[in-house]
Scaffold this motif. Sequence first.
Motif, PDB file in Angstrom:
ATOM      1  N   ASP A   1      44.584  31.226  42.927  1.00  0.00           N
ATOM      2  CA  ASP A   1      45.244  32.601  43.100  1.00  0.00           C
ATOM      3  C   ASP A   1      46.015  32.564  41.671  1.00  0.00           C
ATOM      4  N   SER A   2      45.808  33.598  40.905  1.00  0.00           N
ATOM      5  CA  SER A   2      46.245  33.436  39.270  1.00  0.00           C
ATOM      6  C   SER A   2      47.614  34.409  39.252  1.00  0.00           C
ATOM      7  N   GLY A   3      47.922  34.975  40.432  1.00  0.00           N
ATOM      8  CA  GLY A   3      48.939  35.724  40.449  1.00  0.00           C
ATOM      9  C   GLY A   3      48.960  37.337  40.028  1.00  0.00           C
ATOM     10  N   VAL A   4      47.609  37.532  39.479  1.00  0.00           N
ATOM     11  CA  VAL A   4      47.343  39.119  39.178  1.00  0.00           C
ATOM     12  C   VAL A   4      46.540  39.713  40.265  1.00  0.00           C
ATOM     13  N   THR A   5      46.953  40.746  40.462  1.00  0.00           N
ATOM     14  CA  THR A   5      46.424  41.548  41.641  1.00  0.00           C
ATOM     15  C   THR A   5      45.546  42.626  41.101  1.00  0.00           C
ATOM     16  N   GLN A   6      44.571  43.023  41.731  1.00  0.00           N
ATOM     17  CA  GLN A   6      43.749  44.193  41.546  1.00  0.00           C
ATOM     18  C   GLN A   6      43.232  45.024  42.654  1.00  0.00           C
ATOM     19  N   THR A   7      43.193  46.387  42.760  1.00  0.00           N
ATOM     20  CA  THR A   7      42.790  47.176  43.681  1.00  0.00           C
ATOM     21  C   THR A   7      42.053  48.208  43.201  1.00  0.00           C
ATOM     22  N   PRO A   8      41.119  48.754  44.009  1.00  0.00           N
ATOM     23  CA  PRO A   8      40.691  48.160  45.117  1.00  0.00           C
ATOM     24  C   PRO A   8      39.479  46.871  44.805  1.00  0.00           C
ATOM     25  N   LYS A   9      39.045  46.327  45.607  1.00  0.00           N
ATOM     26  CA  LYS A   9      38.220  45.139  45.423  1.00  0.00           C
ATOM     27  C   LYS A   9      36.754  45.704  45.096  1.00  0.00           C
ATOM     28  N   HIS A  10      36.384  46.771  45.646  1.00  0.00           N
ATOM     29  CA  HIS A  10      35.344  47.229  45.709  1.00  0.00           C
ATOM     30  C   HIS A  10      35.209  48.855  45.784  1.00  0.00           C
ATOM     31  N   LEU A  11      34.454  49.528  45.223  1.00  0.00           N
ATOM     32  CA  LEU A  11      34.547  50.889  45.028  1.00  0.00           C
ATOM     33  C   LEU A  11      33.249  51.566  44.635  1.00  0.00           C
ATOM     34  N   ILE A  12      32.721  52.196  45.485  1.00  0.00           N
ATOM     35  CA  ILE A  12      31.156  52.904  45.484  1.00  0.00           C
ATOM     36  C   ILE A  12      31.505  54.457  45.281  1.00  0.00           C
ATOM     37  N   THR A  13      30.941  54.808  44.267  1.00  0.00           N
ATOM     38  CA  THR A  13      31.182  56.468  43.890  1.00  0.00           C
ATOM     39  C   THR A  13      29.714  57.103  43.300  1.00  0.00           C
ATOM     40  N   ALA A  14      29.810  58.113  43.121  1.00  0.00           N
ATOM     41  CA  ALA A  14      28.707  58.956  42.431  1.00  0.00           C
ATOM     42  C   ALA A  14      28.917  59.366  40.951  1.00  0.00           C
ATOM     43  N   THR A  15      27.639  59.639  40.471  1.00  0.00           N
ATOM     44  CA  THR A  15      27.927  59.999  39.078  1.00  0.00           C
ATOM     45  C   THR A  15      28.623  61.187  38.891  1.00  0.00           C
ATOM     46  N   GLY A  16      29.430  61.276  37.769  1.00  0.00           N
ATOM     47  CA  GLY A  16      30.218  62.340  37.592  1.00  0.00           C
ATOM     48  C   GLY A  16      31.672  62.335  38.034  1.00  0.00           C
ATOM     49  N   GLN A  17      31.948  61.468  38.968  1.00  0.00           N
ATOM     50  CA  GLN A  17      33.176  61.327  39.569  1.00  0.00           C
ATOM     51  C   GLN A  17      34.216  60.668  38.778  1.00  0.00           C
ATOM     52  N   ARG A  18      35.314  60.456  39.117  1.00  0.00           N
ATOM     53  CA  ARG A  18      36.253  59.883  38.302  1.00  0.00           C
ATOM     54  C   ARG A  18      37.124  58.847  39.190  1.00  0.00           C
ATOM     55  N   VAL A  19      37.554  57.587  39.036  1.00  0.00           N
ATOM     56  CA  VAL A  19      38.122  56.548  39.664  1.00  0.00           C
ATOM     57  C   VAL A  19      39.306  56.071  38.886  1.00  0.00           C
ATOM     58  N   THR A  20      40.256  55.572  39.577  1.00  0.00           N
ATOM     59  CA  THR A  20      41.229  54.738  38.900  1.00  0.00           C
ATOM     60  C   THR A  20      41.174  53.232  39.609  1.00  0.00           C
ATOM     61  N   LEU A  21      41.541  52.300  38.640  1.00  0.00           N
ATOM     62  CA  LEU A  21      41.634  50.990  39.096  1.00  0.00           C
ATOM     63  C   LEU A  21      42.895  50.534  38.823  1.00  0.00           C
ATOM     64  N   ARG A  22      43.571  49.836  39.715  1.00  0.00           N
ATOM     65  CA  ARG A  22      44.776  49.303  39.375  1.00  0.00           C
ATOM     66  C   ARG A  22      45.029  47.838  39.161  1.00  0.00           C
ATOM     67  N   CYS A  23      46.051  47.562  38.593  1.00  0.00           N
ATOM     68  CA  CYS A  23      46.241  46.021  38.266  1.00  0.00           C
ATOM     69  C   CYS A  23      47.878  45.702  38.279  1.00  0.00           C
ATOM     70  N   SER A  24      48.161  44.748  38.794  1.00  0.00           N
ATOM     71  CA  SER A  24      49.552  44.266  38.845  1.00  0.00           C
ATOM     72  C   SER A  24      49.534  42.828  38.126  1.00  0.00           C
ATOM     73  N   PRO A  25      50.222  42.825  36.869  1.00  0.00           N
ATOM     74  CA  PRO A  25      50.374  41.519  36.346  1.00  0.00           C
ATOM     75  C   PRO A  25      51.267  40.442  36.989  1.00  0.00           C
ATOM     76  N   ARG A  26      51.160  39.300  36.501  1.00  0.00           N
ATOM     77  CA  ARG A  26      51.843  38.229  36.926  1.00  0.00           C
ATOM     78  C   ARG A  26      53.254  38.505  36.930  1.00  0.00           C
ATOM     79  N   SER A  27      54.181  38.029  37.514  1.00  0.00           N
ATOM     80  CA  SER A  27      55.790  38.152  37.354  1.00  0.00           C
ATOM     81  C   SER A  27      56.129  37.576  36.064  1.00  0.00           C
ATOM     82  N   GLY A  28      56.609  38.494  35.391  1.00  0.00           N
ATOM     83  CA  GLY A  28      57.072  38.152  33.999  1.00  0.00           C
ATOM     84  C   GLY A  28      56.364  38.553  32.611  1.00  0.00           C
ATOM     85  N   ASP A  29      54.834  38.593  33.086  1.00  0.00           N
ATOM     86  CA  ASP A  29      54.006  38.719  31.863  1.00  0.00           C
ATOM     87  C   ASP A  29      54.265  40.050  31.488  1.00  0.00           C
ATOM     88  N   LEU A  30      54.231  40.500  30.265  1.00  0.00           N
ATOM     89  CA  LEU A  30      54.258  41.806  29.391  1.00  0.00           C
ATOM     90  C   LEU A  30      52.973  42.404  29.045  1.00  0.00           C
TER      91      LEU A  30
END
Lengths: 112, 111
Positions: A1-30
Motif C-alpha cells: 500500500d503506497s498511501g495514495v488513494t484513488q476513487t473510483p477503482k472502475h468507471l464505465i461510461t459512454a462516449t460524450g460523457q464527463r467523469v471526475t477521477l479523485r486522488c488523495s496523496p500520501r500524508s505530507g506529500d505536496l
Amino acid sequence: DSGVTQTPKHLITATGQRVTLRCSPRSGDLSVYWYQQSLDQGLQFLIQYYNGEERAKGNILERFSAQQFPDLHSELNLSSLELGDSALYFCASSDFPGSQQFFGPGTRLTVL
Amino acid sequence: QQPVQSPQAVILREGEDAVINCSSSKALYSVHWYRQKHGEAPVFLMILLKGGEQKGHDKISASFNEKKQQSSLYLTASQLSYSGTYFCGTLVSGNTGKLIFGQGTTLQVKP
C-alpha cells in the motif's frame, strides 16, 4: 500500500460523457501527478501540481483538466469522452518535485 | 522525447542475471526505475542522479552514465518475484517531477 488513494477503482461510461477521477496523496506529500496508461501508449505523464499550483504539463488533451485543492487532494476531469480515452489513470505523489513518486492503485476507465 | 529501453522482453530461469538498458537523447537530471506487475500500480525501485552513481537494493542495482545519458538496471540471481514490466523514467529538471517513461521491458522469470 503506497498511501495514495484513488476513487473510483472502475468507471464505465459512454462516449460524450464527463467523469471526475479523485486522488488523495500520501500524508505530507505536496506534489501530485497524473498519468495515463494504455496498451499502445505506455505510461504517459499528463500533469503535475505542487501545493495547489500547476507545475508541469505533458501532452494532456484540452478536454482534460485537473486541479489540486487546499487539502492537497486532486481531481482529474475528463470531458467529451472518446473510445480512445479508455485507459488506466494513475495518480502519484511525492514530497517534493523530483523525488520518488508513489503511485496509487489507479482508476480503470472504460468508454463504450 | 521518450527514452528507449532494451531489450523489450526477457525470459529468465530463476537464479539467472539480466540487464535492462535505458537510453535518452536529452541531458538528464535523474533516472527513476519502477517495476509494475500486471494489473497493479508501478512500484518505485530506485533513483539515480547525474554524477555516475551506482545504487543497489538487495540483488537489484543500477548505474547512470551521465555523459552517455544511459542507465542500466542489473538484476542478479533473479527470483520469481522479479517478474513484471520494468520502466525507466527520466527527468530533465529537478524542479518538476515530469517523468517521461520508456516503453517498458517485460521480464519473466521461470522456475
